[in-house]
Design a protein around this motif. Sequence first.
Motif, mmCIF file in Angstrom:
data_model
loop_
_atom_site.group_PDB
_atom_site.id
_atom_site.type_symbol
_atom_site.label_atom_id
_atom_site.label_comp_id
_atom_site.label_asym_id
_atom_site.label_seq_id
_atom_site.Cartn_x
_atom_site.Cartn_y
_atom_site.Cartn_z
ATOM 1 N N VAL A 13 0.827 -1.207 0.000
ATOM 2 C CA VAL A 13 0.000 0.000 0.000
ATOM 3 C C VAL A 13 0.862 1.258 0.000
ATOM 4 C CG1 VAL A 13 -1.747 1.306 1.269
ATOM 5 C CG2 VAL A 13 -1.869 -1.206 1.178
ATOM 6 N N VAL A 14 1.877 1.302 0.873
ATOM 7 C CA VAL A 14 2.679 2.523 1.050
ATOM 8 C C VAL A 14 3.977 2.507 0.252
ATOM 9 C CG1 VAL A 14 1.716 2.898 3.335
ATOM 10 C CG2 VAL A 14 3.854 1.627 3.108
ATOM 11 N N GLY A 15 4.325 1.356 -0.341
ATOM 12 C CA GLY A 15 5.575 1.264 -1.078
ATOM 13 C C GLY A 15 6.729 0.850 -0.181
ATOM 14 N N ASP A 16 7.823 0.508 -0.798
ATOM 15 C CA ASP A 16 9.013 0.051 -0.080
ATOM 16 C C ASP A 16 9.702 1.237 0.591
ATOM 17 O OD1 ASP A 16 11.673 -0.748 0.589
ATOM 18 O OD2 ASP A 16 11.504 -2.425 -0.805
ATOM 19 N N ARG A 17 9.807 1.197 1.930
ATOM 20 C CA ARG A 17 10.443 2.269 2.692
ATOM 21 C C ARG A 17 11.705 1.805 3.405
ATOM 22 N NH1 ARG A 17 5.079 5.147 5.460
ATOM 23 N NH2 ARG A 17 4.206 5.956 3.500
ATOM 24 N N VAL A 18 12.262 0.709 2.936
ATOM 25 C CA VAL A 18 13.404 0.121 3.629
ATOM 26 C C VAL A 18 14.638 1.016 3.588
ATOM 27 C CG1 VAL A 18 15.068 -1.780 3.580
ATOM 28 C CG2 VAL A 18 12.626 -2.260 3.408
ATOM 29 N N GLU A 19 14.959 1.591 2.437
ATOM 30 C CA GLU A 19 16.202 2.359 2.339
ATOM 31 C C GLU A 19 16.223 3.579 3.274
ATOM 32 O OE1 GLU A 19 18.892 1.264 0.981
ATOM 33 O OE2 GLU A 19 17.734 -0.518 0.433
ATOM 34 N N PRO A 20 15.178 4.423 3.308
ATOM 35 C CA PRO A 20 15.195 5.519 4.278
ATOM 36 C C PRO A 20 15.180 5.020 5.717
ATOM 37 C CG PRO A 20 13.094 5.452 3.113
ATOM 38 C CD PRO A 20 14.022 4.548 2.392
ATOM 39 N N PHE A 21 14.526 3.881 5.951
ATOM 40 C CA PHE A 21 14.502 3.297 7.292
ATOM 41 C C PHE A 21 15.904 2.855 7.699
ATOM 42 C CE2 PHE A 21 13.352 -0.447 10.099
ATOM 43 C CZ PHE A 21 12.943 0.326 11.174
ATOM 44 N N LEU A 22 16.632 2.234 6.794
ATOM 45 C CA LEU A 22 18.011 1.834 7.082
ATOM 46 C C LEU A 22 18.882 3.046 7.397
ATOM 47 C CD1 LEU A 22 18.645 -0.945 4.398
ATOM 48 C CD2 LEU A 22 18.619 -1.252 6.880
ATOM 49 N N ALA A 23 18.670 4.137 6.668
ATOM 50 C CA ALA A 23 19.438 5.360 6.924
ATOM 51 C C ALA A 23 19.144 5.895 8.324
ATOM 52 C CB ALA A 23 19.122 6.413 5.871
ATOM 53 N N ASP A 24 17.868 5.854 8.723
ATOM 54 C CA ASP A 24 17.492 6.309 10.056
ATOM 55 C C ASP A 24 18.092 5.407 11.133
ATOM 56 O OD1 ASP A 24 16.089 8.381 8.993
ATOM 57 O OD2 ASP A 24 14.115 7.486 9.281
ATOM 58 N N LEU A 25 18.074 4.098 10.898
ATOM 59 C CA LEU A 25 18.655 3.167 11.856
ATOM 60 C C LEU A 25 20.156 3.390 12.001
ATOM 61 C CD1 LEU A 25 16.818 -0.146 10.898
ATOM 62 C CD2 LEU A 25 16.521 1.157 13.003
ATOM 63 N N ALA A 26 20.835 3.643 10.892
ATOM 64 C CA ALA A 26 22.274 3.902 10.936
ATOM 65 C C ALA A 26 22.573 5.161 11.741
ATOM 66 C CB ALA A 26 22.828 4.022 9.522
ATOM 67 N N ALA A 27 21.746 6.202 11.558
ATOM 68 C CA ALA A 27 21.936 7.450 12.299
ATOM 69 C C ALA A 27 21.670 7.236 13.776
ATOM 70 C CB ALA A 27 21.018 8.531 11.750
ATOM 71 N N THR A 28 20.672 6.433 14.101
ATOM 72 C CA THR A 28 20.332 6.170 15.499
ATOM 73 C C THR A 28 21.449 5.438 16.207
ATOM 74 O OG1 THR A 28 17.960 6.096 15.046
ATOM 75 C CG2 THR A 28 18.721 4.975 17.020
ATOM 76 N N PRO A 40 25.422 -2.067 17.035
ATOM 77 C CA PRO A 40 25.292 -3.492 16.708
ATOM 78 C C PRO A 40 26.630 -4.121 16.351
ATOM 79 C CG PRO A 40 24.477 -2.117 14.916
ATOM 80 C CD PRO A 40 24.749 -1.201 16.065
ATOM 81 N N VAL A 41 26.726 -5.422 16.625
ATOM 82 C CA VAL A 41 27.917 -6.182 16.228
ATOM 83 C C VAL A 41 27.953 -6.300 14.707
ATOM 84 C CG1 VAL A 41 29.088 -8.415 16.439
ATOM 85 C CG2 VAL A 41 27.843 -7.461 18.388
ATOM 86 N N ARG A 42 26.795 -6.488 14.128
ATOM 87 C CA ARG A 42 26.628 -6.471 12.675
ATOM 88 C C ARG A 42 25.431 -5.561 12.397
ATOM 89 N NH1 ARG A 42 30.854 -8.184 13.149
ATOM 90 N NH2 ARG A 42 31.862 -10.013 12.217
ATOM 91 N N GLY A 43 25.656 -4.536 11.592
ATOM 92 C CA GLY A 43 24.637 -3.513 11.381
ATOM 93 C C GLY A 43 23.441 -3.985 10.581
ATOM 94 N N PHE A 44 22.421 -3.147 10.569
ATOM 95 C CA PHE A 44 21.195 -3.486 9.862
ATOM 96 C C PHE A 44 21.436 -3.566 8.359
ATOM 97 C CE2 PHE A 44 19.054 -2.230 13.782
ATOM 98 C CZ PHE A 44 18.045 -3.190 13.846
ATOM 99 N N GLU A 45 20.896 -4.621 7.780
ATOM 100 C CA GLU A 45 20.915 -4.821 6.342
ATOM 101 C C GLU A 45 19.545 -5.334 5.908
ATOM 102 O OE1 GLU A 45 23.798 -7.638 5.120
ATOM 103 O OE2 GLU A 45 25.516 -6.531 5.909
ATOM 104 N N ARG A 46 19.219 -5.048 4.653
ATOM 105 C CA ARG A 46 18.026 -5.694 4.087
ATOM 106 C C ARG A 46 18.338 -7.172 3.916
ATOM 107 N NH1 ARG A 46 13.778 -3.908 0.296
ATOM 108 N NH2 ARG A 46 14.859 -1.912 0.018
ATOM 109 N N THR A 47 17.439 -8.016 4.391
ATOM 110 C CA THR A 47 17.662 -9.451 4.266
ATOM 111 C C THR A 47 16.865 -10.023 3.098
ATOM 112 O OG1 THR A 47 15.969 -9.764 5.972
ATOM 113 C CG2 THR A 47 18.272 -9.844 6.668
ATOM 114 N N VAL A 48 15.561 -9.842 3.151
ATOM 115 C CA VAL A 48 14.704 -10.326 2.061
ATOM 116 C C VAL A 48 13.487 -9.426 1.995
ATOM 117 C CG1 VAL A 48 13.547 -11.964 3.594
ATOM 118 C CG2 VAL A 48 13.459 -12.330 1.121
#
Length: 214
Positions: A13-28, A40-48
């Motif tokens: 419905v809202v479209g893929d928002r993963v990339e901006p979300f990853l940017a926000d997580l990295a900043a946090t 994190p020991v291993r940072g956030f990545e898109r998995t599937v």
Amino acid sequence: MFVVTIDQQGSRVVGDRVEPFLADLAATTASSDGMPGARPVRGFERTVGDEVQAVFEDAAAVVDLVLRVLRRGGWSVGVGAGPVDLPLPESTRAGSGAAFVLARDAVEAAKSRVRTVPLAVRGRDATAAFDTEALLVLTAAVAARRSAEGWQVVDLLDELGRDARQEDVAARLGISQQAVSKRLRAALWAEECAARPAAARLLERSEAREREGR
């Protein structure tokens, strides 16, 4: 170890928002550099698909992150507590072990439509994991009822750091210290501050059986 898996809700419905979300997580996580173990020991990545995943060692960092994501809304959060296969690969999505399997079970449970708070915790110690989930769900539900004025003082306290005083918040907002105190009481901020370390201790217990065997 703690594996956090986060899946976007309603992406069709809202479209893929993963990339901006990853940017926000990295900043946090980057803003937590001064806190030992917070990154994190291993940072956030898109998995599937529209899902992201990271690996943490610090339970308090997981609690903080989970509550931040739940406040944001639009994402289902699963936490798995247990061992991982070592050495960890450089890529999060290449990781394996019990914590990854538990995180998968957790995020699937978090997607249940009957849940008002889209969070689940699974661990090697199942009782401790369910207790962690219950406390975090309650904390998130209380925070969701917080007013905009309450969030204003809470966020400013967080921005000013651990040594911030109510007088500092009052001065920044141009209101009285009594008004700040009233907002914090209504926001149940002291109660949340007490609940967070309790949730972190419970989360640590969720992987305790494996630690005892080391």
